[in-house]
Structures are given as structure tokens and as C-alpha cells.
Design an enzyme around this catalytic site. Structure first.
Site, mmCIF file in Angstrom:
data_model
loop_
_atom_site.group_PDB
_atom_site.id
_atom_site.type_symbol
_atom_site.label_atom_id
_atom_site.label_comp_id
_atom_site.label_asym_id
_atom_site.label_seq_id
_atom_site.Cartn_x
_atom_site.Cartn_y
_atom_site.Cartn_z
ATOM 1 N N ASP A 34 0.829 -1.090 -0.067
ATOM 2 C CA ASP A 34 0.000 -0.074 0.041
ATOM 3 C C ASP A 34 0.947 1.407 -0.052
ATOM 4 O OD1 ASP A 34 -2.443 1.619 0.180
ATOM 5 O OD2 ASP A 34 -2.549 1.207 2.240
ATOM 6 N N HIS A 51 2.723 3.410 -8.949
ATOM 7 C CA HIS A 51 2.724 2.092 -9.403
ATOM 8 C C HIS A 51 3.740 1.720 -9.996
ATOM 9 C CE1 HIS A 51 -1.152 2.316 -7.707
ATOM 10 N NE2 HIS A 51 -2.036 2.927 -8.648
ATOM 11 N N LEU A 146 11.258 -20.251 -4.208
ATOM 12 C CA LEU A 146 10.209 -19.370 -3.864
ATOM 13 C C LEU A 146 9.088 -19.479 -4.544
ATOM 14 C CD1 LEU A 146 9.181 -16.765 -1.847
ATOM 15 C CD2 LEU A 146 10.026 -15.440 -3.819
#
Ligand code: FPP
Length: 267
Positions: A34, A51, A146
Site C-alpha cells: 500500500d 505504481h 520461492l
């Protein structure tokens, strides 16, 4: 004795890593990314600039997580609400950004042995975005490091709704609703995250103290770490700081004795 420092860490990351106990690393870390808009606003830039910078933070954080051997990381990229409550231009910018990100990042995914997957109602996305997502899943399917999960068009409540529907459908296929077996384990098996380890650590950037409909079921016993850092300023270093805080916490899981994460998983 501390384990050796993994290859590829920056000087600062290596320094932080050397103070941690790798045997007690979280196995699954989720992040509510956020603060992109606020980051841009502070610089008098349009929201989309936030962004765009957020992508660098994703790259740096994912690389660090994979290098230090975290098995699973889940990133909240777009919520169900984001679709409805953001200007169409911003939503389509984010779609384009995701498509480009997946393509550009592919070599890094392979280099770091990262497997990509998605959760949420992402089959409702524009077809060209879905195609790129399918491609990323397929391309990375054989990577064994991962597991990087992007929550896209995701909502914690809609995940629970989908799990209930999936349970009912499974029971119907297996001979009818009298075969419906409802308990925590069976519900868990129908959640989007059924193949992932328990969520140990949930990080939220930019200081808000909310779950924002993210991983409601999975966060039941997670440690929550909120940082004032805005997402574009997040990094591998910040991730290691969060893990350091995680290692200081006592996890009780409703009991009175503290349990270390390593013990929890082998119990
Ligand atoms: C929250 O910031 C961020 C989002 C809704 C989008 C998340 C996107 C990224 C982190 C970058 C791209 C990622 C990928 C995987 C391509 P906000 O806009 O709500 O910030 P604000 O609360 O300060 O307005």
C-alpha cells in the site's frame, strides 16, 4: 553458529541477515503493498508513477526473499474493490503494468528459481492479461524455489464464498451433499492457498492498521507487521527488518507458552 550469507545479497541485506536465525524464518510471508498513490503525491507526480515505482520494490523484495530461502510469498496486487472503486484509466494502467512486469521479470524468475502463481477471481480479467498470466505460470512451473503468489482481483470474503462453493461441488461429485464434511481442515483444503505453508507473517506498508479483506482465513494466527514505509520505498532491506521483528515476537497460538515458528511447523 550462523549459517553462511546467501549469494547475491547487498551489503546492507547481508549485514541484517547475519543477525537473524535462518532456522526461524517465516515460511510464508504475505504483503499488502500500500502507499503507491501517496508516494507519488508527495513528489507531485501522477498516481501511476507510484505504481511504476512499486514494480521496483516488488522486484527487490522478491529477489531478496528468494535469495534468503523463504518458501512462499503472497503479494496483494489488486483487490476486488480496486476494480470497482478506481478510475478506469488507473485500472487499465495497472493491467498493462502487470503484463509488462511478468514478461520483463521472467529472466529474473528463472535466475532466482521463482515459481509464479495467482489467486483471486483473475479469470474475470481481460483475456490478454489472463494469457500472460497463464504463460507466466507455465514458464515457471518447474522452478522449485520461492512460490510467488499474486493476489489479483482478490477478496478474502469472496475466497471464502468460493471455498464453500467448491466444497459443495466436490461433495456433489462424490455422491451428494451427505458427503459434505465440514471442518477446519476440509475448508482449508478448498481455500486458494491450500498448497501453501501456513501464513506466518503479514506485512502492511504505509501505516494503515487494516486487513483490507486480505487472507482473512489464513491470517488467523499470523504475526502482523505494519510499517510506515510507502510501498515504492519497500525493499529487501525492509523485508529483513520485518523478519527481525518477527523473530522477536512470541507466538502463542491461543496457549500460554510461546512457540517458535520452527517448532510450530514440525508439531
Ligand atoms: C496500493 O497503493 C497499490 C495498488 C492498489 C496496486 C499494487 C501495484 C503495485 C505494487 C505495482 C505493480 C505490481 C505488479 C505486480 C505489476 P495505493 O494506490 O492504494 O496507494 P495510496 O493508498 O497511497 O493511494
Amino acid at each position: 553458529m550462523r549459517a553462511s550469507i546467501p549469494a547475491g545479497l547487498s551489503h546492507k541485506e547481508a549485514e541484517l541477515y547475519s543477525r537473524l536465525d535462518p532456522a526461524r524464518f517465516p515460511r510464508h510471508i504475505a504483503i499488502i503493498m500500500d502507499g503507491n498513490g501517496r508516494w507519488a503525491k508527495r513528489r507531485h507526480l501522477p498516481r501511476i508513477a507510484g505504481h511504476r515505482s512499486g514494480v521496483f520494490a516488488v522486484r527487490n523484495t522478491v529477489q531478496c526473499a528468494s535469495r534468503i530461502g523463504i518458501p512462499a510469498m503472497t503479494l496483494y496486487a489488486f483487490s476486488v474493490e480496486n476494480w470497482l472503486r478506481r478510475p478506469k484509466t488507473e485500472v487499465s494502467f495497472l493491467m498493462g503494468l502487470l503484463r509488462r512486469y511478468l514478461k520483463i521479470e521472467m529472466s529474473s524468475f528463472h535466475e532466482n528459481n521463482v515459481r509464479v502463481q495467482f489467486i483471486g477471481r483473475w479469470r474475470e480479467l481481460p483475456v490478454e492479461v489472463q494469457e500472460r498470466m497463464d504463460w507466466a505460470i507455465e514458464e515457471t512451473a518447474n522452478n522449485t524455489g520461492l512460490t510467488l503468489t499474486f493476489a489479483i482481483n482478490y477478496g478474502g470474503r469472496s475466497e471464502i464464498v468460493d471455498a464453500v462453493k467448491s466444497m459443495i461441488n466436490a461433495a456433489r461429485r462424490n455422491g451428494g451433499l451427505n458427503h459434505l464434511d465440514i471442518n477446519e481442515e476440509s475448508i482449508d483444503q478448498h481455500m486458494y492457498t491450500s498448497q501453501l505453508p501456513e501464513l506466518d507473517l503479514l506485512i502492511r506498508t504505509s501505516g494503515e492498521m487494516r486487513l483490507s479483506n486480505f487472507l482473512l482465513w489464513q491470517a488467523a494466527y499470523s504475526e502482523i507487521y505494519v510499517t510506515e514505509t510507502l510501498w515504492p520505498d519497500f525493499s529487501g532491506v525492509k523485508l529483513l527488518e520485518a523478519i527481525a521483528e518477527f523473530q522477536k515476537r512470541e507466538r502463542r497460538f491461543g496457549g500460554i507458552e510461546s512457540i517458535h515458528p520452527a517448532t510450530v511447523h514440525s508439531a
